[in-house]
Design a protein around this motif. Sequence first.
Motif, PDB file in Angstrom:
ATOM      1  N   ASN A 222     -20.314 -36.282 -11.855  1.00 19.23           N
ATOM      2  CA  ASN A 222     -20.257 -38.037 -11.991  1.00 19.23           C
ATOM      3  C   ASN A 222     -18.669 -37.976 -10.771  1.00 19.23           C
ATOM      4  O   ASN A 222     -17.850 -37.728 -11.203  1.00 19.23           O
ATOM      5  N   VAL A 223     -19.340 -39.130  -9.798  1.00 18.92           N
ATOM      6  CA  VAL A 223     -18.220 -39.144  -8.827  1.00 18.92           C
ATOM      7  C   VAL A 223     -17.851 -40.234  -8.390  1.00 18.92           C
ATOM      8  O   VAL A 223     -18.218 -41.191  -9.066  1.00 18.92           O
ATOM      9  N   VAL A 224     -16.528 -40.692  -8.108  1.00 22.96           N
ATOM     10  CA  VAL A 224     -15.387 -41.855  -8.555  1.00 22.96           C
ATOM     11  C   VAL A 224     -14.927 -41.905  -7.149  1.00 22.96           C
ATOM     12  O   VAL A 224     -13.978 -40.935  -6.947  1.00 22.96           O
TER      13      VAL A 224
ATOM     14  N   PRO B 147      -9.690 -45.147   5.849  1.00 18.08           N
ATOM     15  CA  PRO B 147     -10.235 -44.129   6.119  1.00 18.08           C
ATOM     16  C   PRO B 147     -10.919 -43.494   5.006  1.00 18.08           C
ATOM     17  O   PRO B 147     -10.063 -43.660   3.701  1.00 18.08           O
ATOM     18  N   LEU B 148     -12.197 -42.149   5.094  1.00 19.98           N
ATOM     19  CA  LEU B 148     -12.320 -42.166   3.993  1.00 19.98           C
ATOM     20  C   LEU B 148     -11.965 -40.257   4.494  1.00 19.98           C
ATOM     21  O   LEU B 148     -12.347 -39.698   4.771  1.00 19.98           O
ATOM     22  N   LEU B 149     -11.992 -39.462   3.295  1.00 17.26           N
ATOM     23  CA  LEU B 149     -11.725 -38.015   3.203  1.00 17.26           C
ATOM     24  C   LEU B 149     -12.684 -37.537   2.555  1.00 17.26           C
ATOM     25  O   LEU B 149     -13.401 -37.724   1.743  1.00 17.26           O
ATOM     26  N   HIS B 150     -13.773 -36.701   3.191  1.00 20.67           N
ATOM     27  CA  HIS B 150     -14.423 -35.379   3.006  1.00 20.67           C
ATOM     28  C   HIS B 150     -14.551 -34.163   2.580  1.00 20.67           C
ATOM     29  O   HIS B 150     -13.799 -33.672   2.886  1.00 20.67           O
TER      30      HIS B 150
ATOM     31  N   PRO C 110     -21.197 -32.283   2.217  1.00 22.08           N
ATOM     32  CA  PRO C 110     -21.569 -33.064   3.296  1.00 22.08           C
ATOM     33  C   PRO C 110     -21.927 -34.308   3.413  1.00 22.08           C
ATOM     34  O   PRO C 110     -21.422 -34.698   3.978  1.00 22.08           O
ATOM     35  N   SER C 111     -22.650 -34.144   1.994  1.00 24.93           N
ATOM     36  CA  SER C 111     -23.602 -35.581   2.362  1.00 24.93           C
ATOM     37  C   SER C 111     -22.718 -36.691   1.137  1.00 24.93           C
ATOM     38  O   SER C 111     -23.630 -37.232   1.092  1.00 24.93           O
ATOM     39  N   ALA C 112     -21.464 -36.595   0.530  1.00 25.78           N
ATOM     40  CA  ALA C 112     -21.415 -37.268  -0.493  1.00 25.78           C
ATOM     41  C   ALA C 112     -21.275 -38.788  -0.125  1.00 25.78           C
ATOM     42  O   ALA C 112     -22.007 -39.552  -1.013  1.00 25.78           O
ATOM     43  N   TRP C 113     -20.241 -38.535   0.356  1.00 24.80           N
ATOM     44  CA  TRP C 113     -20.149 -40.126   0.835  1.00 24.80           C
ATOM     45  C   TRP C 113     -21.713 -40.939   1.121  1.00 24.80           C
ATOM     46  O   TRP C 113     -21.587 -42.244   0.419  1.00 24.80           O
ATOM     47  N   ALA C 114     -22.757 -40.292   2.560  1.00 26.16           N
ATOM     48  CA  ALA C 114     -23.911 -41.284   3.193  1.00 26.16           C
ATOM     49  C   ALA C 114     -24.828 -41.304   1.425  1.00 26.16           C
ATOM     50  O   ALA C 114     -25.411 -42.282   0.780  1.00 26.16           O
TER      51      ALA C 114
ATOM     52  N   SER D  64     -24.029 -38.153  -9.339  1.00 27.67           N
ATOM     53  CA  SER D  64     -24.228 -37.982  -7.783  1.00 27.67           C
ATOM     54  C   SER D  64     -25.238 -37.338  -7.792  1.00 27.67           C
ATOM     55  O   SER D  64     -26.677 -37.014  -9.250  1.00 27.67           O
ATOM     56  N   LEU D  65     -26.030 -36.938  -6.350  1.00 28.30           N
ATOM     57  CA  LEU D  65     -27.625 -36.402  -6.854  1.00 28.30           C
ATOM     58  C   LEU D  65     -27.543 -34.353  -7.086  1.00 28.30           C
ATOM     59  O   LEU D  65     -28.642 -33.487  -6.719  1.00 28.30           O
TER      60      LEU D  65
END
Length: 302
Positions: free
Chosen positions: A167-169, A192-195, A200-204, A265-266
């Motif tokens: 689970n992400v937040v 600004p978003l941190l990856h 690599p696809s977490a934010w999308a 998350s997925l």
Amino acid sequence: MPAPRRYLPSVASLRALEALDRLGSATAVADELSQTQSAVSRQLQALETQLGTTLIVRDRKMMKLTPAASEYAATIRDALEMIAKASLKVQVNPESGSLNLAILPTFGMRWLVPRLADFAKRHPEITINMSTRLKPFSFTEEPFDAALHFGNGDWSGCEALRLKPENVVPVCAPDLLGQTVVAHPRDLLTLPLLHIETRPSAWAQWFESYGVEATGVAGTLYDQFSTITQAALHGLGVALLPDYLVEQDLASGRLVHAYGGATRSLGSYFLVWPVEKSQDRSLQTFRDWLATQAEDEDALPR
């Protein structure tokens, strides 16, 4: 049927060849192996004689491996590492089993290691050897019996036990938000978003879960959760992190929710092992115990 003896050179001569390929000089090889240069030279000559081929080009006092010998040395390097690990395994636990396990550094340390005392108490006859791996690898190329992986459980040629969904937040330092009002997930695109390199696809995916199209989200990239967490704490941007990693920082106020609460998350964390290892007794014991620790409704291997 055992291989002919000519194709099974001595370990000493193979170590000399591998070291020469890696270090580039007989002097350095002699120092590393605590031998004389003449002894190293004799071992290399014996290897050439046994294989019936030239492995080394000698120019005055210089020694250089042929292209074929360099390729041979690379293969030997992996084989020597496997022999060393097998020797350590029988030395550390000669009367019982052991398990060579690859772990994700953060999940391994935060989730698995605190539980291992219980396993050690129940099964003192089994030794767990752990090495961290951040990027995908092949069981055929690395001598692991099993690994902790993150994904969907669909690794080819492997079986998997689901351990815990992630689970992400989205979190950030309080000062980063300032006067910014985040009324909708799309408002985070102004910050600004941190990856994290391993997601690599977490934010999308996170934006998609809210119906926001956000392909190619820009931002800085970090290779481990420990570094991206520090970046968030120091106000460098918004990080999408597993909730179990930021509980304390959220409780203390060092981090705040940038928007909403935790969302699934997925992907999930799995114990993964190659099919051919399925009957390994130590792995079976560890897998059965780990199933009792799983935090998922469907933890059966698949």
